[in-house]
Design an enzyme around this catalytic site. Structure first.
Site, PDB file in Angstrom:
ATOM      1  N   ASP A  80     -17.786 -15.400  18.175  1.00 46.42           N
ATOM      2  CA  ASP A  80     -18.736 -14.281  18.151  1.00 46.42           C
ATOM      3  C   ASP A  80     -18.178 -13.162  17.281  1.00 46.42           C
ATOM      4  OD1 ASP A  80     -20.781 -12.483  18.766  1.00 46.42           O
ATOM      5  OD2 ASP A  80     -20.757 -12.934  20.898  1.00 46.42           O
TER       6      ASP A  80
ATOM      7  N   HIS B 295     -21.615 -11.434  29.462  1.00 44.79           N
ATOM      8  CA  HIS B 295     -21.302 -11.437  28.017  1.00 44.79           C
ATOM      9  C   HIS B 295     -21.912 -10.155  27.460  1.00 44.79           C
ATOM     10  CE1 HIS B 295     -21.058 -13.683  23.981  1.00 44.79           C
ATOM     11  NE2 HIS B 295     -21.848 -12.659  23.692  1.00 44.79           N
TER      12      HIS B 295
ATOM     13  N   CYS C 260     -24.027 -10.432  16.437  1.00 45.38           N
ATOM     14  CA  CYS C 260     -24.788 -11.604  16.018  1.00 45.38           C
ATOM     15  C   CYS C 260     -25.535 -11.236  14.744  1.00 45.38           C
ATOM     16  CB  CYS C 260     -25.769 -12.000  17.122  1.00 45.38           C
ATOM     17  SG  CYS C 260     -26.872 -13.322  16.615  1.00 45.38           S
TER      18      CYS C 260
ATOM     19  N   ASN D 192     -18.519  -7.466  20.846  1.00 41.24           N
ATOM     20  CA  ASN D 192     -18.396  -7.652  22.292  1.00 41.24           C
ATOM     21  C   ASN D 192     -17.428  -6.607  22.834  1.00 41.24           C
ATOM     22  OD1 ASN D 192     -18.661 -10.517  21.010  1.00 41.24           O
ATOM     23  ND2 ASN D 192     -19.382 -10.727  23.104  1.00 41.24           N
TER      24      ASN D 192
HETATM   25  P1  HMG Z   1     -33.488 -25.064  11.142  1.00 40.22           P
HETATM   26  O1  HMG Z   1     -33.602 -24.653   9.721  1.00 40.22           O
HETATM   27  O2  HMG Z   1     -34.689 -24.858  12.020  1.00 40.22           O
HETATM   28  O3  HMG Z   1     -32.968 -26.556  11.288  1.00 40.22           O
HETATM   29  O4  HMG Z   1     -32.274 -24.265  11.784  1.00 40.22           O
HETATM   30  P2  HMG Z   1     -33.559 -27.923  10.806  1.00 40.22           P
HETATM   31  O5  HMG Z   1     -33.269 -28.907  11.894  1.00 40.22           O
HETATM   32  O6  HMG Z   1     -34.978 -27.766  10.341  1.00 40.22           O
HETATM   33  O7  HMG Z   1     -32.652 -28.294   9.541  1.00 40.22           O
HETATM   34  C1  HMG Z   1     -32.691 -27.523   8.362  1.00 40.22           C
HETATM   35  C2  HMG Z   1     -31.379 -27.640   7.621  1.00 40.22           C
HETATM   36  O8  HMG Z   1     -30.301 -27.169   8.459  1.00 40.22           O
HETATM   37  C3  HMG Z   1     -31.003 -29.075   7.243  1.00 40.22           C
HETATM   38  O9  HMG Z   1     -30.227 -28.976   6.043  1.00 40.22           O
HETATM   39  C4  HMG Z   1     -30.078 -29.495   8.338  1.00 40.22           C
HETATM   40  O10 HMG Z   1     -29.174 -30.491   7.918  1.00 40.22           O
HETATM   41  C5  HMG Z   1     -29.338 -28.205   8.628  1.00 40.22           C
HETATM   42  P3  HMG Z   1     -30.889 -29.180   4.594  1.00 40.22           P
HETATM   43  O11 HMG Z   1     -31.505 -30.549   4.662  1.00 40.22           O
HETATM   44  O12 HMG Z   1     -31.906 -28.085   4.433  1.00 40.22           O
HETATM   45  O13 HMG Z   1     -29.722 -29.058   3.680  1.00 40.22           O
HETATM   46  N1  HMG Z   1     -28.836 -28.133  10.015  1.00 40.22           N
HETATM   47  C6  HMG Z   1     -27.537 -28.004  10.340  1.00 40.22           C
HETATM   48  N2  HMG Z   1     -26.439 -27.894   9.588  1.00 40.22           N
HETATM   49  C7  HMG Z   1     -25.262 -27.792  10.240  1.00 40.22           C
HETATM   50  N3  HMG Z   1     -25.155 -27.764  11.595  1.00 40.22           N
HETATM   51  C8  HMG Z   1     -26.240 -27.866  12.370  1.00 40.22           C
HETATM   52  C9  HMG Z   1     -27.492 -28.001  11.734  1.00 40.22           C
HETATM   53  N4  HMG Z   1     -28.750 -28.117  12.212  1.00 40.22           N
HETATM   54  C10 HMG Z   1     -29.548 -28.204  11.152  1.00 40.22           C
HETATM   55  N5  HMG Z   1     -26.107 -27.820  13.699  1.00 40.22           N
HETATM   56  C11 HMG Z   1     -30.507 -23.974  13.366  1.00 40.22           C
HETATM   57  C12 HMG Z   1     -31.947 -24.407  13.152  1.00 40.22           C
HETATM   58  C13 HMG Z   1     -30.293 -23.842  14.864  1.00 40.22           C
HETATM   59  C14 HMG Z   1     -29.583 -25.033  12.779  1.00 40.22           C
HETATM   60  C15 HMG Z   1     -30.279 -22.625  12.639  1.00 40.22           C
HETATM   61  O14 HMG Z   1     -31.254 -21.727  13.035  1.00 40.22           O
HETATM   62  C16 HMG Z   1     -28.915 -22.051  12.917  1.00 40.22           C
HETATM   63  O15 HMG Z   1     -27.904 -22.579  12.474  1.00 40.22           O
HETATM   64  N6  HMG Z   1     -28.844 -20.917  13.654  1.00 40.22           N
HETATM   65  C17 HMG Z   1     -27.557 -20.409  14.021  1.00 40.22           C
HETATM   66  C18 HMG Z   1     -27.676 -19.050  14.513  1.00 40.22           C
HETATM   67  C19 HMG Z   1     -26.334 -18.575  15.020  1.00 40.22           C
HETATM   68  O16 HMG Z   1     -25.302 -19.228  14.897  1.00 40.22           O
HETATM   69  N7  HMG Z   1     -26.361 -17.365  15.610  1.00 40.22           N
HETATM   70  C20 HMG Z   1     -25.169 -16.806  16.131  1.00 40.22           C
HETATM   71  C21 HMG Z   1     -24.674 -17.480  17.364  1.00 40.22           C
HETATM   72  S1  HMG Z   1     -25.599 -17.049  18.815  1.00 40.22           S
HETATM   73  C22 HMG Z   1     -24.922 -15.555  19.331  1.00 40.22           C
HETATM   74  O17 HMG Z   1     -24.102 -14.979  18.662  1.00 40.22           O
HETATM   75  C23 HMG Z   1     -25.332 -15.046  20.678  1.00 40.22           C
HETATM   76  C24 HMG Z   1     -24.259 -15.236  21.753  1.00 40.22           C
HETATM   77  O18 HMG Z   1     -23.040 -14.602  21.391  1.00 40.22           O
HETATM   78  C25 HMG Z   1     -24.757 -14.631  23.062  1.00 40.22           C
HETATM   79  C26 HMG Z   1     -25.289 -13.202  22.832  1.00 40.22           C
HETATM   80  O19 HMG Z   1     -24.510 -12.290  22.526  1.00 40.22           O
HETATM   81  O20 HMG Z   1     -26.509 -13.084  22.930  1.00 40.22           O
HETATM   82  C27 HMG Z   1     -23.976 -16.714  22.009  1.00 40.22           C
HETATM   83 MG    MG Z   2     -22.654 -12.543  21.622  1.00 43.74          MG
END
Ligand code: HMG
Ligand code: MG
Length: 302
Positions: A16, A207, A240, A249
């Protein structure tokens, strides 16, 4: 409810904390940070996330970081996996725990993971099932549990609904996340109460991001409800990229200072934790975003 005598912290700094950094952070620095955290006594570290590198470039070195960590017995290494693609990639790295991350806000779900809450649960379902079959622990995060940058205040009923959906797909433990740090103790307690209708107190974490400086107060309010698991971030790193205006955090150092001052055991060596925070802050060329760390570092100067 009595205040717990022991608390477990998950340091989410490497994940994070660093996911939001604009400047490149080499894998070697991330690995060194994980090593310093485990040396300081952290028994759970959120190392990285297996998300799209287009969405979060800073986490693109996930496999390299996981491979470089010299694992210490008794430490649980967790990673974020939003879908099967991420889970399958993560599997190669042998995580002890995976984290699926959903939200209590529809708008945030769309912005962060590009799907609705209902769709996210359908994506998490096979991930949770596959992880459990392989003996990997499954944690869930409920983002925007008190407030959302797009929808404003979030009703506790939304949190309860997401907690129920997560429980029903096999998620073993949930984190109630104040993603943008807008919560105050009574609001956070309502979100926790809603979650405790679904999960036992041993399976719920706090969190808290510290945008408005409320995270320590919210931690205390959670302790008063018996919550004894918290995600914190060394040096107060974090935010984020898809939560506009969110800062880091709550700093692990501040929470450890609070807990030790209350006679609550964490197993963490605060001095070593401060060193870990200084290490990453020096690399990022800034001061640790922790009042306790700042005070302790000043004290060392005499
Ligand atoms: P999408 O575009 O809807 O995915 O993204 P898709 O299934 O349609 O695939 C599109 C492309 O993404 C494809 O590649 C896939 O291969 C690739 P392309 O053919 O275009 O080259 N892809 C991936 N690549 C690597 N790893 C994967 C993956 N999945 C698809 N797992 C997706 C959907 C969820 C992947 C995208 O929206 C994403 O990566 N989001 C991440 C957001 C993120 O990391 N946010 C921060 C973390 S959460 C947070 O911080 C909150 C937390 O701390 C709690 C809080 O504080 O609230 C936990
Ligand atoms: Mg967080």
């Amino acid at each position: 409810m009595t205040i717990p005598s022991r608390v477990k912290l998950v340091d989410v700094g490497p994940r994070d904390g660093l996911q939001n950094e604009k400047q490149p952070v080499p894998a070697a620095i991330k690995i060194e940070l994980v090593h310093r955290l485990q040396d300081a006594g952290l028994t759970e570290i959120e190392v990285t996330s297996f998300v799209s590198p287009k969405w979060v470039p800073q986490m693109a070195d996930n496999a390299e970081v996981m491979a470089g960590v010299q694992r210490k017995a008794g430490v649980r290494y967790s990673v974020l996996t939003p879908n099967m693609q991420g889970f399958e990639a993560a599997l190669q790295s042998g995580p002890d725990e995976i984290v699926v991350f959903g939200a209590a806000s529809e708008a945030f779900s769309q912005k962060n993971i590009n799907c609705s809450i209902a769709q996210s649960i359908e994506r998490f379902r096979p991930v949770a099932q596959a992880a459990l079959e392989k003996g990997i622990a499954v944690r869930g995060a409920i983002s925007c549990a008190v407030g959302c940058p797009y929808e404003g205040e979030i009703a506790p009923e939304r949190v309860e609904m997401v907690a129920r959906l997560m429980r029903d797909i096999g998620v073993q433990h949930v984190g109630v996340a104040d993603t943008i740090g807008v919560g105050t103790p009574s609001k956070v307690q309502k979100a926790l109460e809603a979650t405790l209708k679904i999960y036992g107190v041993d399976h719920v974490s706090g969190h808290f991001h510290d945008t408005y400086g409320m995270a320590l107060a919210n931690t205390l309010a959670s302790l008063q409800m018996g919550i004894w698991n918290f995600d914190t971030s060394v040096a107060g790193l974090g935010g984020c990229p898809y939560a506009k205006g969110a800062t880091g955090n709550v700093a692990s150092e501040d929470v450890v200072y609070l807990l030790h001052g209350m006679g609550i055991d964490t197993g963490i060596d605060l001095d070593k934790l401060v060193d870990a925070g200084k290490f990453i802050s020096d690399f990022l060329q800034r001061k640790p975003n922790s009042r306790a760390a700042t005070a302790l570092l000043n004290k060392r100067l005499g």
